[in-house]
Scaffold this active site. Structure first.
Site, PDB file in Angstrom:
ATOM      1  CG  ASN A 160       1.391 -29.460  35.467  1.00 26.66           C
ATOM      2  OD1 ASN A 160       2.353 -28.815  35.846  1.00 26.66           O
ATOM      3  ND2 ASN A 160       1.220 -29.797  34.205  1.00 26.66           N
ATOM      4  CB  VAL A 215      -5.256 -35.323  32.041  1.00 21.64           C
ATOM      5  CG1 VAL A 215      -5.924 -36.683  32.192  1.00 21.64           C
ATOM      6  CG2 VAL A 215      -5.229 -34.892  30.590  1.00 21.64           C
ATOM      7  CG  HIS A 264      -0.192 -36.437  33.924  1.00 18.93           C
ATOM      8  ND1 HIS A 264      -1.398 -36.045  34.464  1.00 18.93           N
ATOM      9  CD2 HIS A 264       0.240 -35.401  33.172  1.00 18.93           C
ATOM     10  CE1 HIS A 264      -1.691 -34.825  34.049  1.00 18.93           C
ATOM     11  NE2 HIS A 264      -0.698 -34.402  33.265  1.00 18.93           N
TER      12      HIS A 264
END
Length: 139
Positions: free
Chosen positions: A112, A121, A125
């Site tokens: 994302n 966040v 990731h």
């Protein structure tokens, strides 16, 4: 009415992404930085000098883990040529961990990016999701 409920998501990820985007400028350590330094617990399934792999605390599939670089990069859209080796390493680790986790029939890799990408966040990731048939299109 329908559009608002779909855009908001059933688990509030869009709202989390909006808050994370607003907090990004604060310079505070992210939850992932705290997992790396062990001040926040996580179920770690792989670690090396460049990255950390741990189970997602809110899994969206029977198998759902995250692959993060130890060097914080806020977003995939902010990487440069100097990050090519690290990004390749993250993908190799994701593939090897998926194999170890029994995802021979396939899995989905998701990154994302930013508020509109529902990034909750601001530490790069990779989500690896598997153990069930994925639908298409996502989101």
């Amino acid at each position: 009415q329908r559009r608002a409920s779909v855009a908001g998501g059933s688990n509030g990820e869009v709202d989390k992404a909006r808050r994370a985007a607003a907090e990004e400028a604060s310079g505070q350590p992210t939850i992932f930085s705290k997992i790396i330094d062990r001040s926040v617990p996580a179920t770690i399934i792989y670690e090396d000098d460049k990255c950390l792999v741990f189970r997602d605390v809110a899994p969206q599939a029977p198998i759902h883990f995250l692959v993060i670089p130890k060097r914080p990069i806020p977003r995939i859209s902010r990487v440069g040529p100097q990050d090519a080796e690290l990004l390749g390493h993250l993908l190799v680790v994701a593939a090897r961990t998926a194999q170890v986790e029994g995802l021979a029939d396939g899995y989905r890799l998701v990154i994302n990016d930013g508020k509109h990408g529902a990034q909750s966040v601001f530490h790069l990731h990779l989500h690896v999701l598997g153990g069930r048939q994925m639908g298409w299109p996502p989101g």
